[in-house]
Enzyme design. Structure first.
Site, PDB file in Angstrom:
ATOM      1  N   HIS A   1       0.768  -1.258   0.072  1.00 20.69           N
ATOM      2  CA  HIS A   1      -0.177  -0.119  -0.100  1.00 20.69           C
ATOM      3  C   HIS A   1       0.887   1.312   0.039  1.00 20.69           C
ATOM      4  O   HIS A   1       0.502   2.417  -0.486  1.00 20.69           O
ATOM      5  CB  HIS A   1      -0.691  -0.074   1.102  1.00 20.69           C
ATOM      6  CG  HIS A   1      -0.686   0.189   2.535  1.00 20.69           C
ATOM      7  ND1 HIS A   1      -0.088  -0.609   3.467  1.00 20.69           N
ATOM      8  CD2 HIS A   1      -0.187   1.603   3.072  1.00 20.69           C
ATOM      9  CE1 HIS A   1       0.325  -0.268   4.608  1.00 20.69           C
ATOM     10  NE2 HIS A   1       0.083   1.250   4.495  1.00 20.69           N
TER      11      HIS A   1
ATOM     12  N   ASP B   1       1.361  -7.738   2.349  1.00 20.01           N
ATOM     13  CA  ASP B   1       1.520  -6.213   2.193  1.00 20.01           C
ATOM     14  C   ASP B   1       2.903  -5.809   1.712  1.00 20.01           C
ATOM     15  O   ASP B   1       3.390  -5.407   3.037  1.00 20.01           O
ATOM     16  CB  ASP B   1       0.892  -5.521   3.103  1.00 20.01           C
ATOM     17  CG  ASP B   1       0.539  -3.914   2.948  1.00 20.01           C
ATOM     18  OD1 ASP B   1       0.888  -3.658   1.887  1.00 20.01           O
ATOM     19  OD2 ASP B   1      -0.244  -3.514   3.552  1.00 20.01           O
TER      20      ASP B   1
ATOM     21  N   SER C   1       3.949   2.349   8.492  1.00 14.31           N
ATOM     22  CA  SER C   1       3.655   1.395   7.511  1.00 14.31           C
ATOM     23  C   SER C   1       5.036   1.092   6.622  1.00 14.31           C
ATOM     24  O   SER C   1       5.577   1.985   6.157  1.00 14.31           O
ATOM     25  CB  SER C   1       2.542   1.922   6.378  1.00 14.31           C
ATOM     26  OG  SER C   1       1.440   1.969   6.935  1.00 14.31           O
TER      27      SER C   1
END
EC number: 3.4.14.-
Length: 732
Positions: free
Chosen positions: A80, A215, A666
């Protein structure tokens, strides 16, 4: 035996000290004992050194974190986080979001886009004395003094154009640090699994657990032939980082100590209770209402037009994530009385303050007055600010502001409009084409304008330009006219305005340029009011924080700054937790869960090649028999270990740990105690969302993609042998 193991893990979660803290690297020696207790063996002094392994391999993307994993500038981050790079290269004829992407050789690695950057932090310097030197007592002048001192430091730091420097406030202005970062301007896409892997479970599973998300994605940094950062060119070569992370192919087990390094965006743990109430009662519900409307609108339009779906994929992912977080915050405030907890702590602080008469007894009262003023101003300006949300109006506002600022010497310009900022502004203007559609932009803007018209704080200049006071005006038709007459939809025209003077703007017939000119004075007046208030807060906030820090130290509580987008380190252990539904969440998930969730319909539409590899049990050397510690260890001190733990016999997909993270973390590398890469941070559990305001060690868990799943995907599913060969793999 499984029950005993689970019970033991639960008990140790309660016994252990809280793994709270988003620590500045220089602070690590001060918590060396806590790191050691967690089994983190790498010397704390090494973690404080930004010039050596592993910290010099950790990089920022400006909105996420990444890390170097090969001597050829290969970078790993979340899927992402690389989403816009994937989207930028996605076309109807090759939908990399849907199909995934793998460059089998370096010459096939496409640019990640004109805006993509890698930032390598090389130095963090305390400049508090320089910032505070000779500050005016007048609020506006004080604000400007702070900005001017910052700009002077930045200009000196950026004597080498390859560096990007920033002055950041810590502890709400009590301290200031100068951050020096090497800026890589040529970033390319290397490998990304399909979105059906990278975002498996989609928004349904977002902030939930158990998770089965792959991810991850790989990028590469490129530089000129001289080894110096350069703009994209076919002649550029891979960047050679000073160090790159070793990858432990055996991963971690439950109870192992871990730490993460990254760039957490923002937390509010030292904010007052009144600020929390404002967020929970007005700000978050108001934002959530707007986000949901935008999500529903884009989703409906994207279903009818594939180009729209592709162009707005990145925006949709960001908004959906923000929406889930807002709902989680609101739910968390209801489930746990965080307002009550904050108020209780505030009351205890006030009681302590009374016992220290040398300190200002009116600290909070004085700050509350300013905060009430700030909240009122935010509410008053909220709808007017959103009423300028059109992508083209935003561009016009920036371009006209640039023309006005260019009338001043560079040192006197507002930050964001100095010569150092022009390349990034140009890139943003170019990037519009990849995520803009007139129909969508017009529809979303109309929604914001209708919300603006439905409230009382109206701005005459905007109302006049839109002719909204006339009963005969159809606002939607008015917008149709604006979009049909503008030239800002053309990239060349947008870029040309960067070199236009003020007169060209003020005599232009372009409707968006005219609107930007008409709104300029109101925007500047609003900005001036905000600066005056910031100037007042630049005295009140630091005074409050100084007392709070003294109070925290008196209670032997951890003292670290709220997250502000700068490099931090957090530590913890691999651990499950007792969830809100009274179920114990195991620390690891396995491949079987992907198959169990698979429906063939988004977001549970795992690719056939992945499902085939699982069903055929093609695990290779990535199979893990057990994710628990040796039963002869600490668990046996509490329970009989005559029975063997239940075997795992799969590839770990995601795992939990108690590290302290938030947005911006992230893509952060998750390290084992030796400083070897064992996973990537990508999310938090739903119960942990409120940690931005209050850290609860019992339920606060971060979610990571396991390095063993990444390696398995590369090896058995996507056959990315060329990338695997670049990695430095080690085993226990």
């Amino acid at each position: 035996m499984r029950i005993a193991l689970v019970a033991a893990l639960v008990m140790t979660s309660g016994i252990a000290t809280a793994d709270e803290g988003q620590w500045q690297p220089y602070q690590m020696p001060s918590i060396a004992d806590k790191l050691s207790e967690r089994g983190i063996d790498i010397p704390a002094e090494k973690l404080a050194d930004l010039t050596s392994y592993p910290m010099n391999a950790v990089v920022g993307l400006g909105y996420c974190t990444a890390s170097f994993v090969s001597p050829q500038g290969l970078v790993v981050t979340n899927h992402h986080c690389a989403f816009k790079a994937i989207q930028y290269n996605t076309k109807k004829e090759h939908n990399y979001l849907e199909q995934g992407f793998l460059a089998t050789s370096m010459d096939k690695e496409p640019t990640a886009g004109p805006n993509e950057r890698l930032y390598i932090t090389e130095a963090v310097t305390d400049v508090t004395a320089q910032i505070n030197q000779g500050l005016s007592q007048d609020p506006l002048s004080r604000y400007e003094d702070i900005q001017n001192h910052s700009k002077e430091l930045i200009k000196s730091c950026e004597a080498d154009a390859n560096y990007r420097c920033n002055v950041r406030s810590f502890h709400n202005g009590l301290e200031y640090y100068l951050i020096k970062q090497l800026m890589i301007r040529d970033v390319r896409l290397v490998y990304a699994p399909p979105e059906s892997v990278g975002a498996y479970g989609g928004d349904i599973d977002n902030y939930e657990y158990p998770r089965h998300s792959g991810d991850f994605a790989f990028l590469r940094a490129y530089v000129g032939k001289d080894g110096q950062p350069a703009a994209y060119s076919d002649d550029n070569i891979p960047y050679k980082p000073k160090s790159y992370l070793k990858i432990n192919a055996d991963g971690v087990k439950a109870g192992d100590g871990v730490f993460v390094a990254g760039y957490p965006g923002s937390t509010s743990r030292y904010n007052l209770t009144s600020e929390l109430k404002f967020a929970s009662d007005w700000l978050y519900p108001t934002q959530a209402k707007r986000y949901q409307l935008q999500i529903d609108t884009i989703e409906a339009m994207g279903q009818k037009d594939a180009d729209i779906a592709i162009k707005y994929a990145g925006n949709m992912a960001s908004m959906a994530n923000r929406m889930k977080k807002l709902n989680g915050l609101l739910a968390g405030f209801k489930a746990t009385d965080i307002v009550g907890i904050k108020q209780s702590r505030e009351d205890n602080f006030l009681a302590w303050l009374k016992q220290n008469p040398k300190l200002n007894q009116n600290l909070i009262a004085e700050l509350e007055v300013l905060l009430a003023e700030q909240q009122q101003a935010f509410q008053s300006n909220y709808y007017f600010t959103n009423a300028q949300s059109s992508t083209l109006l935003t561009a016009a506002n920036s371009l006209y502001r640039l023309a006005k600022e260019k009338q001043k010497p560079d040192a006197e310009r507002e930050q964001g409009y100095q010569e150092r900022d022009l390349a990034m502004l140009s890139s943003r203007l170019k990037r519009i084409d990849s995520s803009f559609d007139v129909k969508v932009d017009k529809t979303l803007w109309l929604q914001d304008l209708n919300a603006y018209l439905g409230q009382s704080n109206r701005v005459a200049a905007l109302d006049k330009m839109l002719s909204v006071n006339s009963k005969d005006v159809d606002l939607a038709a008015k917008l149709d006219g604006l979009y049909s007459l503008t030239t800002l939809t053309d990239q060349a025209q947008r870029l040309a305005w960067m070199n236009a003077d003020v007169n060209a703007f003020e005599t232009s017939a372009d409707p968006f340029i005219r609107l930007a000119v008409a709104l300029y004075d109101t925007n500047m007046a609003q900005e001036k009011t905000e600066k005056i208030l910031d100037g007042k807060l630049s005295t009140a906030r630091p005074d409050y924080m100084a007392a709070v820090i003294e109070y925290y130290k008196a209670n032997n509580w951890p003292v670290y700054p709220d997250a502000n987008g700068t490099l931090r380190i957090s530590y913890g252990m691999v651990d499950g937790y007792q969830s809100r539904d009274a179920l114990y969440k195991q620390p690891f998930t396995r491949l079987d869960g992907i198959v169990a969730k698979h429906t063939g319909v988004e977001p549970y539409n795992a690719p056939k090649k992945l499902l085939d590899a699982i069903n055929e049990q093609r695990f290779g050397n990535h199979l893990v028999k057990s994710v628990y510690q040796d039963p002869r260890g600490w668990i046996c001190k509490l329970f009989s270990c005559l029975d063997k733990p239940e075997e795992f016999n799969s590839v770990p997909v995601n795992f939990l740990s108690s590290v302290d993270t938030t947005g911006g973390n992230s893509g952060s590398p998750v390290f084992n105690g030796k400083g070897e890469l064992v996973g990537l941070n990508f999310d938090s559990t739903y119960e942990a969302i409120t940690k931005d305001w209050f850290f609860n060690p019992t339920i606060t868990r971060a979610v990571h993609v396991d390095i063993r799943y990444i390696l398995w995907m590369m090896d058995e599913v996507d056959h990315a042998e060329n990338i695997i060969q670049e990695l430095d793999l080690v085993r226990n």
